[in-house]
Design an enzyme around this catalytic site. Structure first.
Site, PDB file in Angstrom:
ATOM      1  N   CYS A 189      -5.316   6.526   5.745  1.00  0.00           N
ATOM      2  CA  CYS A 189      -4.607   6.694   4.481  1.00  0.00           C
ATOM      3  C   CYS A 189      -3.933   5.356   4.203  1.00  0.00           C
ATOM      4  O   CYS A 189      -3.138   4.885   5.022  1.00  0.00           O
ATOM      5  CB  CYS A 189      -3.582   7.817   4.628  1.00  0.00           C
TER       6      CYS A 189
ATOM      7  N   CYS B 286       9.607  12.206  -3.057  1.00  0.00           N
ATOM      8  CA  CYS B 286       8.780  11.232  -2.350  1.00  0.00           C
ATOM      9  C   CYS B 286       9.589  10.035  -1.857  1.00  0.00           C
ATOM     10  O   CYS B 286      10.302   9.386  -2.633  1.00  0.00           O
ATOM     11  CB  CYS B 286       7.667  10.763  -3.281  1.00  0.00           C
TER      12      CYS B 286
ATOM     13  N   CYS C  42       6.747   2.108  -5.353  1.00  0.00           N
ATOM     14  CA  CYS C  42       6.075   2.872  -6.410  1.00  0.00           C
ATOM     15  C   CYS C  42       7.017   3.065  -7.592  1.00  0.00           C
ATOM     16  O   CYS C  42       8.199   3.297  -7.407  1.00  0.00           O
ATOM     17  CB  CYS C  42       5.633   4.233  -5.859  1.00  0.00           C
TER      18      CYS C  42
ATOM     19  N   CYS D 252       8.628  10.168  -8.340  1.00  0.00           N
ATOM     20  CA  CYS D 252       8.573  11.600  -7.970  1.00  0.00           C
ATOM     21  C   CYS D 252       9.774  11.887  -7.054  1.00  0.00           C
ATOM     22  O   CYS D 252       9.981  11.174  -6.063  1.00  0.00           O
ATOM     23  CB  CYS D 252       7.266  11.924  -7.268  1.00  0.00           C
TER      24      CYS D 252
ATOM     25  N   GLU E 282       2.686   0.676   4.635  1.00  0.00           N
ATOM     26  CA  GLU E 282       2.397   1.684   5.663  1.00  0.00           C
ATOM     27  C   GLU E 282       0.934   2.133   5.564  1.00  0.00           C
ATOM     28  O   GLU E 282       0.428   2.352   4.466  1.00  0.00           O
ATOM     29  CB  GLU E 282       3.281   2.892   5.327  1.00  0.00           C
TER      30      GLU E 282
ATOM     31  N   CYS F  58       4.956  10.320   3.965  1.00  0.00           N
ATOM     32  CA  CYS F  58       4.497   8.998   3.575  1.00  0.00           C
ATOM     33  C   CYS F  58       5.656   8.189   2.989  1.00  0.00           C
ATOM     34  O   CYS F  58       6.408   8.669   2.165  1.00  0.00           O
ATOM     35  CB  CYS F  58       3.368   9.178   2.570  1.00  0.00           C
TER      36      CYS F  58
HETATM   37  S1  SF4 Z   1       4.156  10.894  -4.858  1.00  0.00           S
HETATM   38 FE1  SF4 Z   1       5.302   9.024  -4.310  1.00  0.00          FE
HETATM   39  S2  SF4 Z   1       3.733   7.426  -4.060  1.00  0.00           S
HETATM   40 FE2  SF4 Z   1       2.777   9.146  -5.177  1.00  0.00          FE
HETATM   41  S3  SF4 Z   1       3.055   8.634  -7.359  1.00  0.00           S
HETATM   42 FE3  SF4 Z   1       4.807   9.924  -6.780  1.00  0.00          FE
HETATM   43  S4  SF4 Z   1       6.417   8.446  -6.203  1.00  0.00           S
HETATM   44 FE4  SF4 Z   1       4.468   7.318  -6.182  1.00  0.00          FE
END
Ligand code: SF4
Length: 344
Positions: free
Chosen positions: A106, A120, A113, A117, A93, A334
């Protein structure tokens, strides 16, 4: 000879290659300029090269493109969200945002990932692989071609943790800022990290003074641990110390991202502790209303609570702004667009 990917090579690598096939060194600069200044996607676009040179280049390698798989355009502002298809079929994306003074993209740094988190969307479909330098560059060039305007600012804040893909990110930044290519100013590049401390120190030594943003979201270690697993490895003091070092070496001001979650991190106690941990630093705090995702059962702080938190920070002597949310009508946080694509 192995098949070369010309848009993944820096000027030095291209020079070595060009000489290895018996051509003059200046051809490497022309090849580099064609790819990164003129955004040629095919060897045949190099009309300044003889037919025989073009054939020779095609025999040894090519310029690997990325395709726009889907695009959503906001009706509220000029934000556009792109799903970009990579050569192996993976989807990432990129988001284009237009401001009165600059045009920003961006970009994603990884397919998925690892960082986990909890709030996210980018981490929910798991980690697939790192993006190569050309796949980072292609996000900028593909979107720029589509909008027909120069992109002046890059934020590494999309899917993935850029410092977990360190070598490719460094090569990307060096190619993109090369004066013979896209020639972007390093001051216009911002990297956002969840706090991989050794890599922040390493980046400080690169002589690449880009802007640094830390995803903080909570000033207490025990609370941050619950939403950001990286905290178990590097605590807040270690992160803040590394950013102080980064500022000392580069002179670039540090920003802290702080997503406001109702009843979780928006109290006066949190504002006070935030002040305590960054006291005396030349830094800025970006306050972000939580973008709700299905897998995270919390709500954003209300508008009033966000303003109150901001006022508290200011009374405590900190600089803070509430991030303006662009493109709200085209699927919020995101990673959500990619997630919707994967699980549909
Ligand atoms: S916010 Fe999302 S993209 Fe950023 S490090 Fe944490 S899990 Fe990964």
């Amino acid at each position: 000879m192995k098949n070369k990917n010309y848009n993944n090579m820096d000027l030095e690598e291209l020079s070595e290659f060009i000489e290895s096939i018996g051509e003059k060194k200046f051809r490497a600069k022309q090849l580099f300029q064609g790819i990164h200044k003129n955004k040629y996607y095919g060897i045949d676009e190099f009309t300044n090269f003889s037919l025989s040179l073009r054939e020779k280049l095609k025999k040894h390698g090519n310029i690997v493109p990325s395709k726009i798989y889907n695009k959503l355009e906001s009706k509220l502002d000029k934000t556009r969200k792109y799903l970009i298809e990579l050569n192996d079929g993976n989807i990432i994306e990129s988001v284009y945002m237009e401001y009165s003074t600059h045009n920003t993209i961006c970009i994603s740094s990884q397919v998925g990932c690892k960082m986990g988190c909890t709030f996210c969307a980018s981490t929910k479909q798991k980690f697939v692989r790192n993006l190569e330098p050309y796949e980072l560059l292609n996000q900028v060039y593909t979107v720029q071609k589509d909008i027909g305007k120069r992109i002046s600012n890059i934020v590494l804040m999309g899917i993935g943790e850029p410092l977990d893909n360190y070598d490719n990110i460094i090569k990307f930044i060096k190619i993109l800022s090369n004066k013979d290519g896209y020639n972007i100013s390093l001051r216009n590049i911002t990297l956002s990290t969840c706090g991989i401390v050794p890599k922040i120190y390493e980046l400080a030594e690169e002589n690449l003074p880009i802007n640094m943003t830390i995803s903080l979201h909570n000033p207490f270690d025990n609370e941050r641990k619950k939403i950001m697993p990286i905290e178990k490895k590097y605590n807040i003091k270690e992160i803040v110390d590394s950013t102080k070092y980064y500022f000392e070496k580069t002179g670039r001001r540090i920003s802290f991202e702080y997503t406001l979650i109702e009843g979780v991190n928006d109290s006066y106690k949190h504002a006070l502790e935030l002040r305590n941990i960054i006291r005396g630093m030349n830094c800025h705090i970006n306050l972000i209303p939580l973008n709700k995702i299905r897998e995270f059962n919390e709500n954003s702080s209300s508008k009033d609570a966000i303003n109150k938190f901001k006022n508290n920070l200011e009374k405590l002597g900190l600089n803070a702004t509430v991030r303006k949310s662009l493109g709200q009508d085209i699927s919020g946080a995101c990673g959500q667009l990619r997630a919707a694509h994967i699980i549909k």
